[in-house]
Design a protein around this motif. Structure first.
Motif, PDB file in Angstrom:
ATOM      1  N   LYS A1001       0.828  -1.216   0.000  1.00 22.45           N
ATOM      2  CA  LYS A1001       0.000   0.000   0.000  1.00 22.45           C
ATOM      3  C   LYS A1001       0.862   1.266   0.000  1.00 22.45           C
ATOM      4  CE  LYS A1001      -4.653  -0.855   1.564  1.00 22.45           C
ATOM      5  NZ  LYS A1001      -5.599  -0.901   2.676  1.00 22.45           N
ATOM      6  N   LYS A1002       1.980   1.191   0.755  1.00 20.35           N
ATOM      7  CA  LYS A1002       2.858   2.373   0.833  1.00 20.35           C
ATOM      8  C   LYS A1002       3.341   2.759  -0.562  1.00 20.35           C
ATOM      9  CE  LYS A1002       4.759   1.866   5.492  1.00 20.35           C
ATOM     10  NZ  LYS A1002       5.979   1.524   6.253  1.00 20.35           N
ATOM     11  N   LEU A1003       3.823   1.723  -1.272  1.00 23.84           N
ATOM     12  CA  LEU A1003       4.314   1.983  -2.628  1.00 23.84           C
ATOM     13  C   LEU A1003       3.167   2.440  -3.531  1.00 23.84           C
ATOM     14  CD1 LEU A1003       6.702   1.918  -4.604  1.00 23.84           C
ATOM     15  CD2 LEU A1003       6.166  -0.466  -5.071  1.00 23.84           C
ATOM     16  N   ASP A1004       1.992   1.819  -3.349  1.00 25.62           N
ATOM     17  CA  ASP A1004       0.825   2.206  -4.171  1.00 25.62           C
ATOM     18  C   ASP A1004       0.473   3.675  -3.976  1.00 25.62           C
ATOM     19  OD1 ASP A1004       0.585  -0.215  -5.338  1.00 25.62           O
ATOM     20  OD2 ASP A1004      -1.054  -0.949  -4.078  1.00 25.62           O
ATOM     21  N   GLU A1005       0.577   4.106  -2.691  1.00 20.03           N
ATOM     22  CA  GLU A1005       0.272   5.519  -2.402  1.00 20.03           C
ATOM     23  C   GLU A1005       1.277   6.441  -3.088  1.00 20.03           C
ATOM     24  OE1 GLU A1005       0.268   5.591   1.825  1.00 20.03           O
ATOM     25  OE2 GLU A1005      -1.647   4.501   1.976  1.00 20.03           O
ATOM     26  N   LYS A1006       2.548   5.969  -3.111  1.00 16.08           N
ATOM     27  CA  LYS A1006       3.594   6.789  -3.726  1.00 16.08           C
ATOM     28  C   LYS A1006       3.472   6.784  -5.252  1.00 16.08           C
ATOM     29  CE  LYS A1006       7.211   6.717  -0.237  1.00 16.08           C
ATOM     30  NZ  LYS A1006       8.596   6.302   0.069  1.00 16.08           N
ATOM     31  N   LYS A1007       2.905   5.671  -5.780  1.00 14.89           N
ATOM     32  CA  LYS A1007       2.826   5.517  -7.235  1.00 14.89           C
ATOM     33  C   LYS A1007       2.099   6.694  -7.877  1.00 14.89           C
ATOM     34  CE  LYS A1007       2.978   0.480  -7.803  1.00 14.89           C
ATOM     35  NZ  LYS A1007       2.175  -0.730  -8.055  1.00 14.89           N
ATOM     36  N   THR A1008       0.968   7.091  -7.299  1.00 11.63           N
ATOM     37  CA  THR A1008       0.190   8.206  -7.855  1.00 11.63           C
ATOM     38  C   THR A1008       1.028   9.480  -7.858  1.00 11.63           C
ATOM     39  OG1 THR A1008      -1.706   7.154  -6.826  1.00 11.63           O
ATOM     40  CG2 THR A1008      -2.073   9.335  -7.714  1.00 11.63           C
ATOM     41  N   GLU A1009       1.735   9.658  -6.727  1.00  6.95           N
ATOM     42  CA  GLU A1009       2.610  10.844  -6.611  1.00  6.95           C
ATOM     43  C   GLU A1009       3.704  10.787  -7.673  1.00  6.95           C
ATOM     44  OE1 GLU A1009       5.964  12.494  -3.516  1.00  6.95           O
ATOM     45  OE2 GLU A1009       4.389  11.194  -2.687  1.00  6.95           O
ATOM     46  N   PHE A1010       4.336   9.591  -7.775  1.00  3.88           N
ATOM     47  CA  PHE A1010       5.393   9.394  -8.777  1.00  3.88           C
ATOM     48  C   PHE A1010       4.874   9.728 -10.173  1.00  3.88           C
ATOM     49  CE2 PHE A1010       7.802   5.847  -6.238  1.00  3.88           C
ATOM     50  CZ  PHE A1010       8.329   6.814  -5.393  1.00  3.88           C
ATOM     51  N   GLU A1011       3.693   9.194 -10.481  1.00  6.84           N
ATOM     52  CA  GLU A1011       3.155   9.323 -11.836  1.00  6.84           C
ATOM     53  C   GLU A1011       2.853  10.784 -12.186  1.00  6.84           C
ATOM     54  OE1 GLU A1011      -0.054   6.678 -12.660  1.00  6.84           O
ATOM     55  OE2 GLU A1011       1.174   4.878 -12.451  1.00  6.84           O
ATOM     56  N   ASN A1012       2.255  11.483 -11.236  1.00  5.14           N
ATOM     57  CA  ASN A1012       1.951  12.903 -11.489  1.00  5.14           C
ATOM     58  C   ASN A1012       3.231  13.704 -11.733  1.00  5.14           C
ATOM     59  OD1 ASN A1012      -0.820  12.800 -11.401  1.00  5.14           O
ATOM     60  ND2 ASN A1012      -0.907  12.979  -9.171  1.00  5.14           N
ATOM     61  N   LYS A1013       4.215  13.428 -10.862  1.00  8.35           N
ATOM     62  CA  LYS A1013       5.479  14.177 -10.964  1.00  8.35           C
ATOM     63  C   LYS A1013       6.193  13.827 -12.270  1.00  8.35           C
ATOM     64  CE  LYS A1013       6.498  14.922  -6.041  1.00  8.35           C
ATOM     65  NZ  LYS A1013       7.400  14.540  -4.934  1.00  8.35           N
ATOM     66  N   LEU A1014       6.239  12.535 -12.559  1.00 10.47           N
ATOM     67  CA  LEU A1014       6.947  12.075 -13.756  1.00 10.47           C
ATOM     68  C   LEU A1014       6.297  12.629 -15.014  1.00 10.47           C
ATOM     69  CD1 LEU A1014       7.711   8.341 -12.807  1.00 10.47           C
ATOM     70  CD2 LEU A1014       9.425  10.109 -13.289  1.00 10.47           C
ATOM     71  N   LEU A1015       4.968  12.671 -15.011  1.00  9.99           N
ATOM     72  CA  LEU A1015       4.228  13.183 -16.175  1.00  9.99           C
ATOM     73  C   LEU A1015       4.542  14.679 -16.382  1.00  9.99           C
ATOM     74  CD1 LEU A1015       2.217  12.128 -18.276  1.00  9.99           C
ATOM     75  CD2 LEU A1015       0.381  12.921 -16.811  1.00  9.99           C
ATOM     76  N   GLN A1016       4.500  15.389 -15.257  1.00 13.18           N
ATOM     77  CA  GLN A1016       4.772  16.823 -15.327  1.00 13.18           C
ATOM     78  C   GLN A1016       6.201  17.077 -15.779  1.00 13.18           C
ATOM     79  OE1 GLN A1016       2.349  19.220 -14.916  1.00 13.18           O
ATOM     80  NE2 GLN A1016       3.958  20.473 -15.849  1.00 13.18           N
ATOM     81  N   LYS A1017       7.161  16.282 -15.168  1.00 12.17           N
ATOM     82  CA  LYS A1017       8.575  16.467 -15.492  1.00 12.17           C
ATOM     83  C   LYS A1017       8.836  16.131 -16.957  1.00 12.17           C
ATOM     84  CE  LYS A1017      10.563  15.864 -10.853  1.00 12.17           C
ATOM     85  NZ  LYS A1017      11.387  17.103 -10.781  1.00 12.17           N
ATOM     86  N   SER A1018       8.179  15.058 -17.425  1.00 13.18           N
ATOM     87  CA  SER A1018       8.363  14.650 -18.834  1.00 13.18           C
ATOM     88  C   SER A1018       7.847  15.744 -19.755  1.00 13.18           C
ATOM     89  CB  SER A1018       7.614  13.346 -19.115  1.00 13.18           C
ATOM     90  OG  SER A1018       8.095  12.326 -18.313  1.00 13.18           O
ATOM     91  N   LYS A1019       6.721  16.343 -19.381  1.00  7.52           N
ATOM     92  CA  LYS A1019       6.096  17.390 -20.194  1.00  7.52           C
ATOM     93  C   LYS A1019       7.005  18.633 -20.229  1.00  7.52           C
ATOM     94  CE  LYS A1019       1.470  19.402 -20.691  1.00  7.52           C
ATOM     95  NZ  LYS A1019       0.157  19.565 -20.047  1.00  7.52           N
ATOM     96  N   ASP A1020       7.497  18.970 -19.017  1.00 11.33           N
ATOM     97  CA  ASP A1020       8.366  20.151 -18.920  1.00 11.33           C
ATOM     98  C   ASP A1020       9.648  19.940 -19.712  1.00 11.33           C
ATOM     99  OD1 ASP A1020       6.458  21.232 -17.305  1.00 11.33           O
ATOM    100  OD2 ASP A1020       7.507  20.828 -15.406  1.00 11.33           O
ATOM    101  N   LEU A1021      10.227  18.745 -19.550  1.00 15.62           N
ATOM    102  CA  LEU A1021      11.477  18.433 -20.254  1.00 15.62           C
ATOM    103  C   LEU A1021      11.268  18.509 -21.767  1.00 15.62           C
ATOM    104  CD1 LEU A1021      14.446  17.448 -20.005  1.00 15.62           C
ATOM    105  CD2 LEU A1021      13.566  15.093 -20.125  1.00 15.62           C
ATOM    106  N   ALA A1022      10.098  18.053 -22.202  1.00 12.85           N
ATOM    107  CA  ALA A1022       9.802  18.084 -23.645  1.00 12.85           C
ATOM    108  C   ALA A1022       9.739  19.519 -24.159  1.00 12.85           C
ATOM    109  CB  ALA A1022       8.480  17.371 -23.913  1.00 12.85           C
ATOM    110  N   HIS A1023       9.108  20.409 -23.395  1.00 10.76           N
ATOM    111  CA  HIS A1023       9.016  21.815 -23.816  1.00 10.76           C
ATOM    112  C   HIS A1023      10.411  22.442 -23.886  1.00 10.76           C
ATOM    113  CE1 HIS A1023       4.775  22.186 -24.199  1.00 10.76           C
ATOM    114  NE2 HIS A1023       4.540  21.730 -22.941  1.00 10.76           N
TER     115      HIS A1023
END
Length: 1569
Positions: A1001-1023
């Motif tokens: 569960k701990k990792l699952d809770e972090k997964k959402t956080e990871f995914e949001n951050k990674l998505l944002q970072k990937s988007k920013d890096l692309a720009h």
């Protein structure tokens, strides 16, 4: 017109009138079609309704009823009352002129008027003799013969000269007399004392005096009645005017000459001292010239009855001629009142006027006796064939053809001593066959080198068969078979009858003399027994009796011996597979020839009474041919048992019109079977087509007295009781004590049947009861019988070790209904006594009882009957019938049931797998956090309901439902247990998934956080990188550089989960236990520990002692420790909390404790090396499970590992943004990327289930029962010839079965059925594609309708997939700008195409990575069975059901015990005996190491629990597979077990002749047993 023409015209008219009257008569009797289309024996060799005794019948039924009652030996058949449709009495009417008179006087005058003045409307019934003669004329020659034989048994006169009703020619039906044999005792005075000689011969051959009676003119005295007083004054041998039913009008009797024989009994009150034929010409002899001349010419004495004796009378010329004839004449004059006066020569005249019939009879007897005491001409029936001017039926072409063929056969025997005939012409059934039988029985009493002895005896049997083949070309058999093969049907019937008649005639004289001496000797033995005389005298007399018995056996020669020879020739050739040589008959056709005869109603020998053996090969082939011709018809088997000469055969012949031999000299020897068809009129009431009657030689047979009689009786009783659906037990006389031994044998037989689950019914018949009318006496008799049966039941129960207080504990028996009393057969003293009509009534009553009981039975098919013969006989050859009995039919039905059970359980399992898949997906999707048992049950309800319906239909409707019923309860509870176990198993697995889900569960809770951050970072890096990277490599370089930083940032505060260092942990634990490093290192280096469970010899591990046979114990210890240790390891929750080094600490504790306990109970110690190797072996076996579980834990809980998996996904997002794609395009790609892995998983899981189902249904090794799987595994092992695999199979059968399943699944998927596997995978991909497309459409439509946002769309989309695909939730905060959902749908579908294309081209190997694996599914299905091992050879029980109690463990593939390393205690020679041979031998064994008492192998089931549950049936089959294995791997077995095949373990030479192909073929043969 002249006088001659008028006479001719009158004759023609007379003939026409006669023929018209004949037609009318036949029409009245419903025989109008039968004068041309004759009645045949086949019309009456059928089981019809019991013959009505006391009911009037219609005239139309008269003829058939007459015949039916005659066949039951009811002499009252001659007059059967007829039901009249109008009043029979005359209806009187006065003439019209008297009608007006109404006074007493005129009424009185009327009384005096003659009958002529009345109207006659009396209907005259058919004259009884017209019925008899009409039936005679309308019958074919075989039925005539049968009819005449029955009339003779009823002591009636028989037609000798018969005018043909159509042509008016005179016929002599000589053929009809051919079956008749008469027995009498001739008295002669020699040296002032009477000497009595018994004679028994064919009546056609007998030379006797003949006295002919003629009537000249019309008389008031009855000639026939007078004749009866001479022959038997209590019985109307000749029908006369005062007999019941006699009428003035008779049509067919005038001109018929009837004959009857007087047979003296050798007593002082005999009317005559020798056999005499009496001939009676019906009608006025003055007008019947031809018959009169024939009779007076053939007679020894002529007796003429005249109304008066006057010269010039019509009769004068006839009397004058007879008077002048050299033959004595006795003239009886009606109007003459003087006593007899002797005239010139030996002529007499005698008056009848005013004299009583008895006076005339006595005087006539004296005169005839006096005449015949001097020289006189003899009459022989056969000479009638030489009489000119008459037609003899034997001159018909078909009869002549049959006779001519039979004569050729019998001419070979002329002049030979009868006792030498069989030896000369039938060599195969004599000493050779008896020797073969003896060797066969010795196979069940082997000693010493058992397998060697067995091979030696089987070789000797083959040598005997070779001798039989060489001796089988006798001229007699050649001729007999040629005729049987080539003659047309009717000619063949005549041929067989003539052969039988001729053969019987050969041995009659010899038999008479032998029987006479036998009777005398038997009387002497009985006398000595009564006096309780000196035993040596008794023994001497019994020896003499045995010698006479042997002589009797040699002199007994009949058609059945020729058929027996056919059987032996066939068996000899079949066992050697000999080809037919030129000039020999084709032996392979013999069963077909015999089958034709059996179908036509001919009895066939089932058990050879002389050898006391059943020729199984011959009987099987014979029944196979019957099945080919008739189809596999259902039969009701009626077995008949009883003391010899107790009237069984007579009773059966009377009941069913059979043809079992009945005369005292030809007592049925052995067991014979005969088919009797159920007639159409009663067929609707029965479930079978035939009654198959099995008649036996008779228990306590006189011939077998002193020859191990009791064993023979019990064997025969068990055999026929087991065969029968019903057993008829025939007791002669009222005292059951006389049958004490027999009853005990019969009861023992019933008890055995109960033990082997056969349940015949029984009926007792008491024959020859003096007063069957006395009800009280019968009640007393029944009470005494019940007491005797109960007493015998208790005695038999002790013998068979069984609880039974009374007979009804053994078999359903009602003394009131199941005991029948029969009147004495003869009404008076034989040989002149007719049968008692009460006997016939008793027979019909018994028939009613039998048919009533039979109507409740379905009988058995002919193929089942064949199997039963095999099973019973093979079991009987062993001393312990119950232990040895193998019910082949039951086994076949059970194996079919096992297959059905496999189908039912598979239906449940495959449905459960689908439910498990769905629930697993829901849990992974977070849609379910617990699994309720009730929910699972509810989901399975529909399938389980269908299975229950299918089971009910199977048990209720299958053709073998009577056998299936015994397992119904077991299988209904087993299927319920299976479902419960499946539910528990799925719940356990899903709970583990839930636990794992909760654990991460701990990792699952972090997964959402990871995914949001990674998505944002990937988007920013692309720009940022839009203008910096111009190609793919540069993009990757930029992303990789950024990714490393992101991972460090996200996992800075997370502990990394390490991999297991398994090797180091093991070594540490072993060293902590005090084992030297060098010992551990050495064991690991050579890898010895990996094979510790399959080592052939453990002596290197044992500290030497005197007793070295400890292999089995050590092997069991290893197996026990391995099982306990692995179970303990698997209890640890590694998948949810990860691996810790302490997880291994329980293993050393279990191992060391178990080894210490083991050593404390033994007189030897185990070396340190053993404990080290065993520990390493257990660690090795646990390794894969531990690594897999820890890998699962790490994958679910280790952040770096999780992020590593996500890298590709976020690179694709980064690249997409770099390309300037809209958010909808990126989201579509992200969704498809997430779907890819779950689609692969879902496809692989579904494909695994489908492939397993496909193979379960269509792959030969997997689509049957457990035994079928075993057969294919053994075939595979033989084909590969890999010794190590064999050893694994022998030591760890389940492990080898699992390996086999895995190999076969791999072959199926990647080689044999690759295309089919691909098609299944593609179909599943297509199904998922449709599901996703539908979900996209539905989600889009809903969001558009409700005007939702991207979050709503994703939520709706994922919920539609929740049962089929796992789908991690996507946070849409970076995609909030999406508002065109149709565009989103289109873009997702575009991305989906490439995903599905990629999934479609998946390697089938990919299935190995996921939960569902086809091989594991099949292992779970096919290995969920019994794994108990044979206590002798360790072969595995092949029952498909795991806990199949109370059914015994069994396996058809037993093997030599040396295969598992067993050797003899003292010599260390390997044990090469099969346990199936051992259990028939006279050997003994110790049931366990510490046992002090030896147990005989034949009683192995008494050796304790391990043995009691095993059914090891003696098997005479060759079990070639394991013989081939021992020979092929001899050297490797010797190396593996460190022994040598020598001494008592020497391999028999015969074993070395078998090829691999034969070995594989033998598996199919064993499977089909």
């Amino acid at each position: 017109m002249d006088k001659q023409s008028v006479e001719i015209s009158q004759d023609i008219e007379k003939k026409k009138q006669y023929q018209r009257e004949t037609e009318t008569l036949l029409s009245r009797l419903d025989l109008q079609d039968k004068h041309q289309q004759k009645l045949s024996s086949a019309d009456f060799l059928k089981v019809g309704p019991p013959v009505k005794q006391d009911q009037d019948i219609s005239e139309k039924d008269l003829a058939h009823t007459f015949l039916k009652r005659l066949m039951t030996l009811d002499y009252r058949a001659r007059f059967i009352p007829v039901r009249q449709d109008s009043q029979e009495l005359s209806q009187s009417k006065l003439h019209p002129e008297s009608d007006t008179v109404d006074t007493d006087e005129s009424d009185f005058d009327c009384f005096y008027k003659t009958t002529a003045e009345f109207d006659q409307s009396k209907i005259t019934h058919v004259h009884p003799m017209d019925v008899q003669m009409a039936v005679f004329h309308c019958s074919d020659s075989f039925l005539k013969q049968n009819m005449i034989t029955k009339l003779s048994q009823c002591q009636y006169a028989l037609p000798l000269l018969v005018p043909d009703p159509v042509t008016m020619n005179i016929d002599c039906p000589l053929w009809t007399f051919r079956k008749m044999t008469k027995t009498w005792k001739k008295t002669e005075i020699k040296e002032n004392s009477n000497t009595v000689t018994m004679k028994s011969m064919s009546i056609c051959k007998a030379e006797t005096a003949m006295v002919s009676f003629l009537r000249l003119g019309s008389l008031s005295v009855s000639k026939s009645q007078l004749m009866n007083t001479l022959i038997n004054d209590r019985h109307s041998t000749f029908f006369h005017r005062n007999c019941p039913g006699s009428t003035k009008s008779r049509h067919l009797m005038d001109g018929v000459a009837e004959i009857a024989w007087y047979c003296p009994a050798g007593k002082p009150n005999d009317a005559f001292t020798d056999c005499i034929a009496f001939c009676n010409l019906h009608g006025d002899a003055l007008t019947i010239e031809k018959q009169r001349d024939i009779l007076t010419d053939k007679s020894s004495v002529n007796v003429v009855l005249v109304p008066t004796l006057e010269k010039g009378d019509k009769s004068t010329a006839v009397i004058s001629a007879l008077y002048k004839s050299p033959k004595p004449l006795i003239c009886l004059i009606a109007d003459y009142d003087h006593n007899a006066v002797q005239m010139k020569g030996r002529n007499y005249k005698m008056g009848l006027k005013d004299r009583s019939q008895s006076e005339v009879s006595e005087e006539l007897k004296k005169i005839i006796g006096n005449i015949l005491s001097g020289p006189h001409e003899s009459f022989q029936l056969e000479t009638m064939a030489e009489v000119s001017g008459i037609r003899v039926d034997e001159d018909d072409e078909v009869c002549r053809n049959g006779k001519s063929a039979a004569k050729k056969v019998v001419n070979l025997l002329q002049g030979m001593d009868v006792s030498k005939i069989k030896e000369t012409f039938l060599p195969c059934q004599g000493q050779l066959w008896h020797e073969w039988c003896r060797k066969n029985k010795e196979l069940y009493h082997l000693k010493g080198h058992i397998e060697g002895e067995k091979c030696k005896k089987q070789q000797q049997q083959l040598e005997i068969r070779q001798k039989q083949c060489t001796a089988s070309c006798s001229e007699l058999m050649k001729l007999f078979i040629e005729n049987l093969s080539s003659l047309p049907s009717t000619d063949k019937k005549y041929f067989l009858k003539w052969t039988q008649i001729s053969i019987d005639a050969l041995s009659t004289d010899d038999l008479s003399l032998i029987l006479q001496s036998y009777d005398e000797k038997w009387s002497e033995v009985l006398e000595l027994k009564k006096k309780k005389h000196d035993k040596s005298d008794l023994k001497e007399k019994q020896t003499e009796l045995d010698q006479i018995s042997t002589k009797l056996q040699s002199a007994t020669f009949g058609l059945e011996h020729i058929f027996r020879e056919m059987g032996q020739i066939y068996e000899a050739h079949a066992s050697l597979q000999k080809q037919t040589k030129r000039g020999q008959t084709d032996w392979s056709k013999y069963p077909e020839l015999a089958a034709e005869l059996m179908i036509s109603g001919h009895p066939m020998e089932l058990m050879d009474g002389d050898a006391g053996h059943v020729p199984l090969t011959w009987i099987s082939s014979l029944l196979d041919e019957v099945i080919k011709k008739l189809g596999d018809k259902r039969v009701f088997v009626l077995s008949v048992l009883g003391v010899q000469s107790s009237g069984k055969s007579t009773m059966l012949n009377a009941m069913f019109g059979l043809q079992f031999a009945v005369s005292a000299g030809r007592c049925t020897k052995g067991a014979f079977m005969q088919l009797v068809k159920v007639s159409e009129e009663i067929k609707k009431d029965f479930q079978f087509d035939y009654i198959l009657v099995v008649d036996t030689e008779g228990l306590r047979a006189l011939e077998l007295a002193g020859n191990d009689t009791l064993h023979h009786d019990n064997e025969l009783a068990t055999f026929v009781v087991g065969l029968g659906n019903m057993t008829l037990i025939n007791i002669f006389g009222e005292n059951p004590a006389e049958m004490q031994d027999v009853l005990q044998g019969v009861i023992q037989a019933f008890m055995r049947m109960t033990k082997v689950k056969l349940s015949p019914s029984c009926v007792f018949v008491h024959q020859n009861v003096t007063d069957i009318a006395a009800a009280e006496k019968n009640m007393d008799g029944k009470r005494r019988l019940q007491e005797k049966l109960d007493q015998m039941a208790q005695l038999a129960a002790k013998e068979e070790v069984c609880d039974a207080e009374c007979f009804s504990d053994i078999i359903a028996f009602d003394v009131q209904k199941d005991v029948k009393y029969f009147a004495q057969l003869w009404e008076g003293s034989p040989p002149m006594a007719p049968p008692n009509p009460g006997y016939s009534e008793s027979v019909q009553e018994l028939k009613t009882t039998i048919l009533s009981k039979a109507s409740q039975s379905a009988g058995i098919t002919l193929s089942q009957f064949k199997s039963k013969i095999h099973d019973l006989w093979n079991a009987l050859l062993n001393e312990n019938f119950v232990f040895s009995f193998k019910n082949t039919l039951e086994i076949a039905v059970y194996r079919k049931l096992e297959e059905q059970y496999g189908n039912w359980t598979w239906a449940l399992r495959s449905n459960m797998l689908t439910i498990e898949n769905q629930l697993y997906t829901r849990i992974e999707n977070g849609k379910r956090d617990k699994v309720e048992p009730n929910y699972l049950k509810k989901e399975m309800n529909e399938t389980f309901g269908e299975i229950k319906k299918a089971m009910t239909a199977y048990f209720d409707d299958d053709s073998d439902k009577e056998i299936l019923v015994q397992w119904r309860g077991l299988f209904e509870s087993k299927i319920k247990e299976f479902l419960d176990e499946e539910l528990r198993g799925v719940k356990r697995k899903l709970n583990e998934v839930i636990d794992q889900k909760n654990a991460c569960k701990k990792l699952d809770e972090k997964k959402t956080e990871f995914e949001n951050k990674l998505l944002q970072k990937s988007k920013d890096l692309a720009h940022k990188s839009k203008d910096k990277a111009s190609n793919e490599n540069q993009l990757k370089k930029l992303f990789n550089s950024a990714w490393s930083g992101w991972v460090r940032e996200f996992t800075a505060d997370t502990k990394h989960i390490e991999d297991i260092n398994y090797e180091e942990d093991q070594t540490t634990i072993l060293q902590e236990l005090g084992f030297e490093w060098s010992l551990i290192h050495e064991s690991k280096r050579i890898g010895r520990y990996k094979k510790i469970s399959e080592v052939g010899d453990y002596l290197d591990y044992i500290i030497p002692t005197k007793n070295q046979d400890k292999q089995k114990l050590i092997r069991s210890l290893i197996g026990y420790i391995e099982e306990q240790s692995l179970a303990e390891i698997k209890r640890k929750p590694i998948a949810t909390r990860g691996y810790e080094s302490t997880d291994l600490e329980d293993i050393p504790f279990i191992v060391t404790k178990s080894v210490t306990e083991f050593e404390s109970k033994r007189k030897f110690a185990l070396k340190k090396e053993f404990t080290v190797d065993l520990l390493l072996y257990v660690f090795d076996r646990a390794e894969s499970w531990l690594l897999e579980s820890h890998k699962k834990f790490k994958g679910n809980n280790d952040a770096p590992t999780y992020l590593k998996k996500q890298k590709k996904q976020y690179y694709n997002i980064f690249r997409s943004f770099c390309k300037g794609n809209a958010s909808a395009v990126v989201l579509g790609e992200l969704i498809c990327e997430k779907l890819k892995s779950s689609t692969v998983e879902a496809t692989c899981n579904k494909t695994a289930i489908d492939l397993a189902g496909e193979m379960r249904c269509s792959f030969p090794a997997f689509n049957g029962n457990r035994l079928n799987l075993e057969k294919h595994l053994l075939k595979s092992l033989a084909e590969k010839e890999d010794f190590d695999s064999f050893i694994t199979y022998i030591r760890h059968p389940r492990k080898q079965v699992e390996t086999f399943i895995k190999e076969e699944v791999k072959k199926y998927i990647f080689t044999g059925n690759k295309d089919k596997a691909w098609n299944i995978l593609k179909k599943n991909v297509e199904d998922i594609k449709k599901l996703v497309s539908q979900a996209l459409f539905s989600a889009t439509e809903k969001v558009k309708t409700l005007r939702g946002d991207p979050d709503m769309w994703v939520e709706e989309f994922s919920s539609l997939l929740k049962d089929e695909l796992t789908f991690d939730t996507i946070s849409c905060q970076n995609f909030s700008d999406i508002n065109n959902f149709d565009f989103l749908k289109e873009e997702t579908e575009k991305s989906l195409v490439s995903v599905m294309k990629e999934v479609s081209s998946l390697s089938l190997n990919k299935m190995e990575e996921f939960r569902m694996k086809p091989d594991q599914i099949l292992i779970d299905q096919l290995c969920n069975c019994c794994w108990e091992m044979c206590p002798f050879c360790a072969a595995v029980c092949t029952n498909t059901v795991e806990d199949h109690s109370p059914d015994d463990h069994s396996v058809p593939f037993h093997r030599p015990c040396g295969v598992i390393g067993m050797y003899t205690e003292n010599s260390l020679d390997p044990v090469i005996d099969f346990c199936t041979t051992k259990v028939t031998s006279d050997g003994t064994f110790y049931p366990c190491q510490d046992a002090e008492e030896l147990i005989p192998y034949k009683e192995y089931r008494t050796a304790g629990p391990r043995y009691a549950d095993w059914r090891i049936t003696p098997d005479a089959s060759k079990l070639i597979y394991w013989k081939w294995f021992v020979c092929h791997f001899q050297k490797k077995l010797e190396d593996h077990y460190t022994f040598t095949f020598q001494g008592s373990g020497e391999i028999p030479t015969e074993w070395k002749t078998h090829t691999k192909e034969e070995a594989i073929k033998s598996l199919d043969e064993m499977f089909n047993v």
